[in-house]
Design an enzyme around this catalytic site. Structure first.
Site, short mmCIF file in Angstrom:
data_model
loop_
_atom_site.label_atom_id
_atom_site.label_comp_id
_atom_site.label_asym_id
_atom_site.label_seq_id
_atom_site.Cartn_x
_atom_site.Cartn_y
_atom_site.Cartn_z
N SER A 50 0.85 -1.20 0.00
CA SER A 50 0.00 0.00 0.00
C SER A 50 0.88 1.26 0.00
CB SER A 50 -0.88 0.01 1.26
OG SER A 50 -0.06 0.23 2.40
N ASP A 82 -1.40 -1.87 -3.91
CA ASP A 82 -2.74 -1.89 -3.31
C ASP A 82 -3.27 -0.45 -3.20
OD1 ASP A 82 -4.94 -3.06 -2.03
OD2 ASP A 82 -4.01 -2.96 -0.03
N HIS A 180 -12.78 -2.44 5.07
CA HIS A 180 -11.43 -2.62 5.62
C HIS A 180 -11.43 -2.61 7.15
CE1 HIS A 180 -10.36 -1.01 1.52
NE2 HIS A 180 -9.67 -2.14 1.58
N LYS A 184 -16.09 -4.69 10.79
CA LYS A 184 -16.77 -4.73 9.50
C LYS A 184 -18.29 -4.71 9.62
CE LYS A 184 -12.95 -7.36 7.50
NZ LYS A 184 -12.19 -6.24 6.95
P1 13P Z 1 -8.78 -6.31 5.53
O1 13P Z 1 -8.69 -5.05 6.31
O2 13P Z 1 -10.12 -6.96 5.67
O3 13P Z 1 -7.68 -7.26 5.79
O4 13P Z 1 -8.68 -5.91 3.97
C1 13P Z 1 -7.42 -5.65 3.38
C2 13P Z 1 -7.56 -5.03 2.03
O5 13P Z 1 -8.60 -4.98 1.42
C3 13P Z 1 -6.33 -4.48 1.44
O6 13P Z 1 -6.57 -3.85 0.23
O1 G3H Z 2 -6.61 -1.51 2.28
C1 G3H Z 2 -5.89 -1.22 3.24
C2 G3H Z 2 -4.80 -2.13 3.61
O2 G3H Z 2 -5.14 -2.85 4.76
C3 G3H Z 2 -3.51 -1.37 3.77
O3 G3H Z 2 -3.55 -0.62 4.93
O4 G3H Z 2 -2.97 1.68 4.18
O5 G3H Z 2 -2.63 0.96 6.57
O6 G3H Z 2 -1.15 0.10 4.75
P1 G3H Z 2 -2.52 0.61 5.13
ZN ZN Z 3 -8.43 -2.86 0.11
#
Ligand code: 13P
Ligand code: G3H
Ligand code: ZN
Length: 309
Positions: A50, A82, A180, A184
């Site tokens: 990310s 991501d 996320h 949830k």
């Molecule tokens: P979670 O927070 O459910 O693990 O999802 C992660 C995600 O979608 C990262 O892009």
């Molecule tokens: O979609 C989110 C992922 O869990 C990444 O999280 O932006 O804190 O790295 P982050």
């Molecule tokens: Zn995501």
């Protein structure tokens, strides 16, 4: 052994009842735990980075660690960006050697989402890189219990078909009720499987992606809390729901929160139970084992991707 795109992985998964886990990586221990599990399980694998991970570890460290993981394990791995928020970050990752990028234009109006997604698709495809985009909003179900609210935030099947046709995107993240993080659902977990089936029926050749797919297993939340954490009322997507989604076009399942919980639970436990110890290799080592155990569990019991390499 190489960095590979998701093309072949998804083509195989689309015709079967399994999906590829896309696990978020932030440091060496997380990467090692994940790849060791994938190697043992002979599972295809996506490692995703990310913007936050890039900021934390610096892009070059993550890239070199993933290259090292490939050399060490002999695995073919897809390295994916991501939630890329604009063209620039997607371009940077393509130029750095990522094999897949996500352009997340879901916060923009439909036409703007199409415009920026197309721009990324053009650049990425020219460089042999595949693209994931997102349509709909992962708002969380408390915002979507009412049908009207669901229609406003969840992915519209007709729009999904138009979006894919007009952008040429390789895979599509859909909003069907996941979100996320560790909180949830407030009440009973709900995913809109009818919507997922409609989307899959309209674009059967497009691999679908499920973000926010962690299950927030009680055992791990409880262990975190037992050793001093404060994570009350956390709830994730039940594992049976992920198994069901995988049967309807979902080829990529994103998991980050469950890794965080697994690692945190074990690191907390270790530190509390070994007050005399102050060697980071000790607690990070158990953290790495916890990641490995969680990923092996996902591959075997939730993604059904064991032995599909
Ligand atoms: P979670 O927070 O459910 O693990 O999802 C992660 C995600 O979608 C990262 O892009
Ligand atoms: O979609 C989110 C992922 O869990 C990444 O999280 O932006 O804190 O790295 P982050
Ligand atoms: Zn995501």
């Amino acid at each position: 052994m190489a960095l590979v795109t998701t093309k072949e992985m998804f083509a195989k998964a689309l015709d079967s009842d399994y999906a590829i886990g896309a696990f978020n990586v932030n440091n060496m221990e997380i990467i090692q735990g994940i790849v060791d599990a994938a190697k043992d399980e002979k599972s295809p694998l996506i490692l995703q980075v990310s913007a936050g991970a890039r900021k934390y570890a610096k892009p070059v460290y993550l890239l070199k660690l993933v290259e090292a993981a490939i050399e060490d394990t002999g695995l073919d791995i897809c390295l994916h960006l991501d939630h890329g928020e604009d063209f620039d970050i997607c371009k940077k990752c393509v130029d750095d050697g990522f094999t897949s990028v996500m352009i997340d234009g879901s916060k923009h109006p439909f036409e703007e989402n199409i415009r920026i997604t197309k721009e990324v698709v053009e650049y990425a495809h020219d460089h042999g890189v595949v693209v994931e985009a997102e349509l709909g909003k992962l708002a969380g179900v408390e915002d979507a219990v009412k049908v009207e609210a669901r229609n406003a935030t969840f992915t519209d099947p007709e729009e999904a078909a138009e979006f894919v046709a007009r952008t040429g995107v390789d895979s599509l993240a859909v909003a069907i009720g996941t979100s996320h993080g560790a909180y949830k659902f407030k009440g009973t977990p709900y995913l809109d499987f009818e919507r997922l089936k409609q989307i899959h029926a309209l674009i059967p050749e497009t691999p679908l992606v499920l973000h926010g797919a962690s299950s927030v297993l009680k055992e791990f939340v409880d262990r975190c809390n037992q050793y001093g954490a404060k994570i009350p009322g956390a709830q994730g997507v039940p594992e049976e729901m992920i198994l069901e989604a995988v049967k309807h076009g979902v080829c990529k399942v994103n998991i980050d929160t469950d890794l965080r919980l697994a690692m945190t639970a074990e690191v907390r436990r270790y530190i509390v139970e070994h007050p005399e110890d102050f060697d980071p290799r000790k607690y990070l080592g158990v953290g790495r084992e916890a990641i490995k155990g969680m990923v092996a569990h996902k591959i075997r019991n939730v993604l059904n991707s064991s032995g599909r390499m």
